[in-house]
Enzyme design. Structure first.
Site, PDB file in Angstrom:
ATOM      1  N   CYS A  79       4.704  -5.348 -31.788  1.00  0.00           N
ATOM      2  CA  CYS A  79       5.204  -5.210 -30.294  1.00  0.00           C
ATOM      3  C   CYS A  79       4.571  -6.083 -29.606  1.00  0.00           C
ATOM      4  O   CYS A  79       3.081  -6.561 -29.383  1.00  0.00           O
ATOM      5  CB  CYS A  79       4.637  -3.653 -30.124  1.00  0.00           C
ATOM      6  N   ARG A  82       2.001  -5.020 -25.297  1.00  0.00           N
ATOM      7  CA  ARG A  82       0.782  -4.131 -25.257  1.00  0.00           C
ATOM      8  C   ARG A  82      -0.183  -4.413 -24.301  1.00  0.00           C
ATOM      9  O   ARG A  82      -1.094  -3.772 -24.371  1.00  0.00           O
ATOM     10  CB  ARG A  82      -0.044  -4.573 -26.736  1.00  0.00           C
ATOM     11  N   TRP A 253       8.949   0.468 -22.518  1.00  0.00           N
ATOM     12  CA  TRP A 253      10.465   0.223 -22.101  1.00  0.00           C
ATOM     13  C   TRP A 253      10.862  -0.914 -22.823  1.00  0.00           C
ATOM     14  O   TRP A 253      10.529  -1.549 -23.459  1.00  0.00           O
ATOM     15  CB  TRP A 253      10.284  -0.052 -20.657  1.00  0.00           C
ATOM     16  N   GLU A 258      16.212  -7.038 -26.815  1.00  0.00           N
ATOM     17  CA  GLU A 258      16.148  -5.873 -27.968  1.00  0.00           C
ATOM     18  C   GLU A 258      17.635  -5.264 -27.854  1.00  0.00           C
ATOM     19  O   GLU A 258      18.219  -4.830 -28.935  1.00  0.00           O
ATOM     20  CB  GLU A 258      15.281  -4.551 -27.703  1.00  0.00           C
TER      21      GLU A 258
END
Length: 381
Positions: A79, A82, A253, A258
Site C-alpha cells: 500500500c 499509508r 480511497w 488503480e
C-alpha cells in the site's frame, strides 16, 4: 524491533483457530511500547497467556484491536497510501458472527465510509476464528465488484477478473443483473453454521459510482464508463497477536491509476486502450507509435477529472508517491522499518517520474498484518 519482524512470525492456525502465545506476546509488547498510557505489559501478558492456555485464544481490548488494525495498515507493504494510518476508523463488531449480520454491517460500512464523497478510511472487524468456531468470511475481493459474465464464445461481458465469482454467485442462486458491463455483484458471505453461503444484494444507495468523462473530449462520456467510489478490500484476514479476523473489510480511497491504468486498461480486465486509441485517432499499426501510452494517459486524465467533478476523494500517483516518501521518513525517525514491495509501490503509469521509483525498500513481513489465507470453502466450485 517495533513491528515484529518476519523470521519469528507464525500465522494463526487456520484449521483450529488457536492463538499462538508467541505472537500474542510480541503484539502486546508492541502495543504497550507504542501506548505508554496502557501501563506495564506484564500484568496484561500474564492474563492473555492464561486465557490462551485455558481456552486456546484470548480477547483483544478495544484499544488493542484499534491499534492492531492501524498497525496492520502501517505494515502493509503493498500500500502506497499509508501516511494516514493513524486516522483509520475502526468499527468493532466482533460480536457479529452470522452472515446476515455481516451483510447488514457491510452496507453500513459502505454508507459511512462513502459519506457524500469525502471518503474516510474505515475497517469493520467481525468475529475472529476461535477454537472449533471459524469466523465469517466474504468471498468477494472487494465489497463492490462488477460482474463478469462468460459468453458461449469465451468472451466476458463486464470485469473478467470477477468471472469465477460471478459464476459461483449464479450457481448459488443469483438471478444476475441487467447484463451490463457494470452490474454490481451480490456479496457472497458464509459463516461456520451455514449449509450454503448467503447472497446479499447491496442496495443502490450504498454504492456511489462516478460516470467518467474527459475534460477535452466530449465523445468520452458517450462510452458509458463508470467506476465505484470506495475500494473496500474484503477477502483478507486481519491478523493481530496470533488471532485471525477472517472478515475485516477495510478501505482507503482510490489512487487514479488503480482505475485508469489497471482496472479499465489491463487486457484481462476491461481492456479499453484499443477503443480509446481508436476514438483519439491514433496510429495503432505498431507499438512504436506509443499509442498505448497516449491512450493510457488520457484514460487516467478522465478518471481524475471525473472524480474531481463529482466531489469524490481520489489522489494522483505523483501526489501519493510524495506522501509515501513522507511516511517512510516518519517511520525511519520513529526507529521503525517501513516494509514496501517495490513492484506495488511504484505506480503503473510514469513510474520513473515519481520519487518512489528511485530507491529500494525493506520488503519484510511485519505483524499485525493483512494476509490472504488458503482456506477454501466446501461450497466453492
Amino acid at each position: 524491533m517495533a513491528g515484529g519482524a518476519c523470521p519469528a512470525y507464525r500465522p494463526p492456525d487456520e484449521r483450529t483457530g488457536t492463538a499462538d502465545p508467541a505472537e500474542a506476546e510480541k503484539f502486546l509488547r508492541l502495543f504497550h511500547e507504542e501506548n505508554p498510557d496502557a501501563g506495564p505489559v506484564e500484568p496484561r501478558l500474564r492474563q492473555v497467556l492464561a486465557q490462551i492456555s485455558r481456552y486456546g485464544t484470548y480477547t483483544h481490548t478495544p484499544q488493542e484491536l484499534t491499534h492492531g488494525a492501524r498497525v496492520a495498515w502501517r505494515n502493509n507493504n503493498r500500500c502506497i497510501g499509508r501516511l494516514y494510518w493513524q486516522s483509520l476508523r475502526v468499527r468493532d463488531l466482533r460480536s457479529v458472527h452470522s452472515a446476515e449480520g455481516v451483510a447488514v454491517e457491510c452496507v453500513d460500512h459502505l454508507r459511512e465510509a462513502t459519506g457524500s464523497g469525502r471518503i474516510r478510511p474505515t475497517i469493520t472487524v467481525f468475529a475472529p476464528d476461535m477454537p472449533g468456531r471459524p469466523g465469517p468470511r466474504i468471498w468477494n475481493e472487494q465489497l463492490i465488484r462488477y460482474a463478469g459474465y462468460r459468453t458461449p464464445d469465451g468472451a466476458v461481458i463486464g470485469d473478467a477478473r470477477n468471472a469465477d465469482l460471478t459464476a459461483s454467485a449464479l450457481r448459488l442462486g443469483w438471478a444476475g443483473g441487467p447484463g451490463t458491463r457494470f452490474d454490481v455483484l451480490p456479496l457472497v458471505i458464509e459463516d461456520g453454521h451455514m449449509s450454503s453461503p448467503l447472497l446479499a444484494t447491496i442496495p443502490g444507495d450504498a454504492v456511489l459510482e462516478v460516470p467518467l468523462a474527459h475534460p477535452a473530449y466530449p465523445w468520452f462520456e458517450r462510452l458509458g464508463l463508470r467506476w465505484h467510489a470506495v475500494p473496500v478490500i474484503s477477502n483478507m484476514c486481519l491478523e493481530i497477536g496470533g488471532i485471525c479476523y477472517p472478515c475485516a473489510p477495510f478501505n482507503g480511497w482510490y489512487m487514479g491509476t488503480e482505475i485508469g491504468a489497471r482496472n479499465l486498461a489491463d487486457e484481462d480486465r476491461y481492456n479499453l486502450l484499443p477503443l480509446v486509441a481508436e476514438r483519439l485517432g491514433l496510429d495503432t499499426s505498431n507499438e512504436r507509435t506509443l499509442w498505448k501510452d497516449h491512450a493510457l494517459v488520457e484514460l487516467n486524465v478522465a478518471v481524475l477529472h471525473s472524480f474531481g467533478q463529482a466531489g469524490v476523494t481520489i489522489t494522483d500517483h505523483h501526489t501519493e508517491a510524495r506522501r509515501f516518501i513522507s511516511h517512510l521518513e516518519r517511520e525511519e525517525r520513529a526507529g521503525r522499518v517501513c516494509p514496501a514491495d517495490w513492484s506495488w509501490i511504484v505506480p503503473p503509469l510514469s513510474g520513473s517520474l515519481t520519487p518512489v521509483f528511485h530507491r529500494y525498500y525493506d520488503d519484510v513481513q511485519l505483524t499485525p498484518a493483512f494476509v490472504q489465507h488458503s482456506r477454501k470453502s466446501e461450497h466453492e466450485g
